[in-house]
Design an enzyme around this catalytic site. Structure first.
Site, PDB file in Angstrom:
ATOM      1  N   LYS A 214       0.287  -1.153  -0.043  1.00 10.75           N
ATOM      2  CA  LYS A 214       0.355   0.043   0.136  1.00 10.75           C
ATOM      3  C   LYS A 214       0.958   1.691  -0.021  1.00 10.75           C
ATOM      4  CE  LYS A 214      -1.291   2.950   2.917  1.00 10.75           C
ATOM      5  NZ  LYS A 214      -1.774   3.845   1.866  1.00 10.75           N
TER       6      LYS A 214
ATOM      7  N   GLU B 167       9.789   1.837  10.766  1.00 11.69           N
ATOM      8  CA  GLU B 167      11.307   2.651  10.184  1.00 11.69           C
ATOM      9  C   GLU B 167      10.297   4.010  10.806  1.00 11.69           C
ATOM     10  OE1 GLU B 167      14.130   2.431   9.544  1.00 11.69           O
ATOM     11  OE2 GLU B 167      13.879   0.239   8.682  1.00 11.69           O
TER      12      GLU B 167
ATOM     13  N   CYS C 172      13.578  11.144   6.748  1.00 10.66           N
ATOM     14  CA  CYS C 172      13.406  10.815   8.396  1.00 10.66           C
ATOM     15  C   CYS C 172      14.978  10.685   8.565  1.00 10.66           C
ATOM     16  CB  CYS C 172      13.645   9.466   8.441  1.00 10.66           C
ATOM     17  SG  CYS C 172      13.894   7.960   7.383  1.00 10.66           S
TER      18      CYS C 172
ATOM     19  N   GLU D 263       9.810  16.646  14.331  1.00 15.88           N
ATOM     20  CA  GLU D 263      10.412  16.828  13.039  1.00 15.88           C
ATOM     21  C   GLU D 263      10.273  18.222  11.779  1.00 15.88           C
ATOM     22  OE1 GLU D 263       8.997  12.825  11.166  1.00 15.88           O
ATOM     23  OE2 GLU D 263      10.812  12.469  10.941  1.00 15.88           O
TER      24      GLU D 263
HETATM   25  P1  NAD Z   1       2.601   8.706   7.535  1.00 20.09           P
HETATM   26  O1  NAD Z   1       2.726   7.962   8.521  1.00 20.09           O
HETATM   27  O2  NAD Z   1       1.664   9.998   7.575  1.00 20.09           O
HETATM   28  O3  NAD Z   1       2.339   7.705   6.954  1.00 20.09           O
HETATM   29  C1  NAD Z   1       2.983   6.335   6.179  1.00 20.09           C
HETATM   30  C2  NAD Z   1       1.835   5.486   5.552  1.00 20.09           C
HETATM   31  O4  NAD Z   1       1.144   4.431   6.476  1.00 20.09           O
HETATM   32  C3  NAD Z   1       1.121   5.920   3.915  1.00 20.09           C
HETATM   33  O5  NAD Z   1       1.226   5.463   3.141  1.00 20.09           O
HETATM   34  C4  NAD Z   1      -0.807   6.466   4.505  1.00 20.09           C
HETATM   35  O6  NAD Z   1      -0.877   6.104   3.978  1.00 20.09           O
HETATM   36  C5  NAD Z   1      -0.443   4.903   5.516  1.00 20.09           C
HETATM   37  N1  NAD Z   1      -1.067   5.942   6.584  1.00 20.09           N
HETATM   38  C6  NAD Z   1      -1.253   7.002   7.309  1.00 20.09           C
HETATM   39  N2  NAD Z   1      -2.518   6.338   8.325  1.00 20.09           N
HETATM   40  C7  NAD Z   1      -2.579   5.065   8.403  1.00 20.09           C
HETATM   41  C8  NAD Z   1      -3.277   4.804   9.066  1.00 20.09           C
HETATM   42  N3  NAD Z   1      -4.089   4.876  10.175  1.00 20.09           N
HETATM   43  N4  NAD Z   1      -3.402   3.062   8.978  1.00 20.09           N
HETATM   44  C9  NAD Z   1      -2.803   2.453   8.053  1.00 20.09           C
HETATM   45  N5  NAD Z   1      -1.942   2.843   7.540  1.00 20.09           N
HETATM   46  C10 NAD Z   1      -1.645   5.015   8.017  1.00 20.09           C
HETATM   47  O7  NAD Z   1       3.495   9.586   7.621  1.00 20.09           O
HETATM   48  P2  NAD Z   1       4.615  10.034   5.736  1.00 20.09           P
HETATM   49  O8  NAD Z   1       4.213  11.171   6.283  1.00 20.09           O
HETATM   50  O9  NAD Z   1       3.740   9.122   4.771  1.00 20.09           O
HETATM   51  O10 NAD Z   1       5.767  10.337   6.132  1.00 20.09           O
HETATM   52  C11 NAD Z   1       6.555  10.682   6.216  1.00 20.09           C
HETATM   53  C12 NAD Z   1       6.860   9.623   7.910  1.00 20.09           C
HETATM   54  O11 NAD Z   1       7.624   9.001   7.369  1.00 20.09           O
HETATM   55  C13 NAD Z   1       8.169  10.326   8.924  1.00 20.09           C
HETATM   56  O12 NAD Z   1       7.951  10.392   9.844  1.00 20.09           O
HETATM   57  C14 NAD Z   1       9.307  10.252   8.461  1.00 20.09           C
HETATM   58  O13 NAD Z   1      10.328  10.450   9.048  1.00 20.09           O
HETATM   59  C15 NAD Z   1       9.355   9.158   8.012  1.00 20.09           C
HETATM   60  N6  NAD Z   1      10.316   7.801   7.217  1.00 20.09           N
HETATM   61  C16 NAD Z   1      11.416   7.064   8.197  1.00 20.09           C
HETATM   62  C17 NAD Z   1      11.902   6.594   7.003  1.00 20.09           C
HETATM   63  C18 NAD Z   1      12.455   5.180   8.326  1.00 20.09           C
HETATM   64  O14 NAD Z   1      13.621   4.507   7.260  1.00 20.09           O
HETATM   65  N7  NAD Z   1      12.852   5.338   9.446  1.00 20.09           N
HETATM   66  C19 NAD Z   1      11.698   7.179   5.662  1.00 20.09           C
HETATM   67  C20 NAD Z   1      10.942   7.280   5.545  1.00 20.09           C
HETATM   68  C21 NAD Z   1      10.396   8.353   6.074  1.00 20.09           C
END
Ligand code: NAD
Length: 490
Positions: A183, A259, A293, A390
């Site tokens: 997804k 992650e 991140c 962040e």
């Molecule tokens: P997000 O948590 O909003 O979304 C990530 C994914 O989760 C998306 O596919 C989203 O559709 C899904 N999602 C959102 N709410 C959900 C729910 N209630 N149930 C199931 N799935 C859900 O994060 P984002 O804004 O897309 O990404 C940015 C974040 O990701 C930042 O905090 C960043 O640090 C982190 N990040 C971490 C890494 C790592 O490797 N540690 C890498 C890239 C990004």
């Protein structure tokens, strides 16, 4: 190579991929993908319902056993072909990422190379995932350990690295022999759809890789996490959503890889080569428009060099070209959406009201698209929001420290523990940094350290598990021990 954008978007399949077929989504409504540099709608994607997600799990479960028993070489060759196809289509993938996510084309090309290395790396790891054979200490049993695929896996990816986060999960899942349901983030599904098309061409059999883009993320995750056929969740995204998914995964005792967010310190000691440190800070802060991140979130500089460092960093950031990522000279693209600009603006205003000084930037850029000027803040209070949250934008807060102990204490004063960076010409400090810093990744005199061959992941609220490296494949396997009565046992 110049790409015709309309033709490229026309080539991307907008439907879902379930059980080896492209199908319409059965959720009400569809999902529009916007270009953050212009606000234009790029494409309309199908949206999966909970029923579609369960159909994807039916398909993944149906072929898991057969897929898990394929020869490692067969899975390795699929990954290798995927690697070659992505390399051929590098410019198309880069353009798609710039269009839907905003990163400058030059960085998008870099992401394609980085992302593709996971396919190459895991194609190599597939055939070298060794177990062991030995005697138990008492000599009564022979011990055989093997690694078996954990089973159908749900892979959820964020918008900030649309291709790298895909290959970092799909690569090892294929290598290990797991089937999967993917997804992608709602904001950037085009890259994932084109990647799934590419992997189908590379030979992934029907049912192994299923794609359920959806308007409702929880509409996909909730029923899947509750279904006993699902065995694994790999999630990259925010800490808040990660915690919710961990709770949802607990009743089903799922294997999880998480992650999550970061709040990386970048520590500059007075003995650092300042040219190297300033360049390292620009890399660690500005890569991906600060939306990483691993982005340096707090720039900690030892007092005697803080003023000069701040000035030099401000010169570099102030000279960066901001614009549409497709324009050749752009170095800083738009933020992903207007709420991201609002958030960055709030953090900067809060820091300034707490006494910080703006050396460059400090304001949103009005007009179409979601732009914020590259910003350097100095005299930032240690407990200001910009130092605790962040930032996810092009803002570099500089905070001063006195001595080494003060630096380690300040660096660790966060619930996060993903990336950290240290700049110093004293190599012995490297070992003290490694001892003292509570982070999964430590960069020494380098602002860019992610690599397919290295284990990537965090501690504390930054997550669980590792992606890439020899560790990456282990996240998708469980170890089975077979105890065989020793023929010489009395
Ligand atoms: P997000 O948590 O909003 O979304 C990530 C994914 O989760 C998306 O596919 C989203 O559709 C899904 N999602 C959102 N709410 C959900 C729910 N209630 N149930 C199931 N799935 C859900 O994060 P984002 O804004 O897309 O990404 C940015 C974040 O990701 C930042 O905090 C960043 O640090 C982190 N990040 C971490 C890494 C790592 O490797 N540690 C890498 C890239 C990004």
């Amino acid at each position: 190579m110049s790409i015709n954008v309309d033709e490229l978007i026309g080539k991307v399949e907008k439907r879902l991929y379930i059980g080896g077929e492209w199908v319409e989504g059965s959720a009400r409504g569809s999902l529009e993908v916007e270009n953050p540099a212009t606000g234009e709608v790029l494409a309309t994607m199908a949206s999966a319902s909970s029923e579609d997600a369960l159909k994807a799990l039916d398909a993944a479960d149906r072929v898991q056993r057969e897929w898990g028993r394929t020869a490692p070489r067969e899975r390795a060759e699929i990954l290798r072909r995927g690697f070659e196809l992505v390399a051929e289509r590098a410019e198309e993938f880069a353009t798609l990422m710039t269009l839907e996510m905003g990163k400058p084309l030059v960085e998008a090309r870099g992401e394609v190379r980085y992302a593709n290395e996971f396919l190459r790396w895991f194609s190599e790891e597939t055939v070298r995932h060794y177990g062991r054979y030995s005697q138990v200490p008492e000599g009564t049993l022979r011990m055989i350990t093997t690694h078996k695929p954990v089973g159908p896996s749900l892979l959820i990816t964020p918008w900030n690295f649309p291709l790298a986060m895909a290959t970092r999960k799909i690569g090892p899942a294929i290598a290990a022999g797991c089937t999967m349901i993917v997804k992608p983030a709602q904001l950037t599904p085009l890259t994932m759809h084109y990647f799934v098309q590419t992997m189908i061409e590379a030979g992934v059999p029907g049912g192994v890789l299923n794609l359920v883009t959806s308007k409702s993320a929880s509409g996909i995750s909730t029923p899947l996490l509750a279904d006993r056929r699902l065995r694994k969740l790999s999630f990259t995204g925010s800490t808040a959503v990660g915690k919710q998914l961990l709770a949802d995964a607990a009743p089903n005792v799922l294997r999880t890889s998480m992650e999550l967010g970061g709040n990386a310190p970048l520590i500059v000691f007075e003995d650092a080569d300042l040219d190297v440190a300033v360049d390292g800070a620009v890399d660690a802060k500005m890569r991906n428009i600060g939306e990483a991140c691993t982005a340096a979130n707090r720039i900690l500089v030892q007092e005697p060099v803080a003023e000069e460092f701040g000035r030099r960093l401000a010169e570099k950031l102030g000279a960066m070209t901001v614009g549409n990522g497709l324009d050749g000279d752009t170095q800083v693209g738009p933020l992903i959406q207007s709420t991201a600009v609002d958030n960055v603006e709030e953090l900067v205003n809060d820091a300034v009201s707490g006494g910080a000084e703006v050396l460059t930037g400090g304001a949103r850029i009005e007009g179409a698209g979601h732009f914020y000027a590259p910003t350097v803040l100095v005299d930032v209070a240690r407990d200001s929001r910009v130092a605790r949250e962040e930032i996810f934008g092009p803002v570099a807060p500089v905070i001063t420290f006195t001595d080494e102990e003060d630096a380690w204490r300040l660096a660790n004063a966060t619930e996060y523990g993903l990336a950290s960076y240290v700049f110093s010409s004293d190599l012995s400090r490297l070992f003290r940094a490694s001892d003292k810093l509570e982070f999964g990744l430590v960069g020494f005199n380098s602002g860019v350290i992610s690599n397919a061959g290295a284990p990537f992941g965090g501690v504390k609220h930054s997550g669980l598990g590792r992606e890439g490296g020899a560790e990456g494949i282990a996240e998708y396997t469980y170890t089975q021990y077979v105890g065989v009565r020793d023929p010489y046992a009395k």
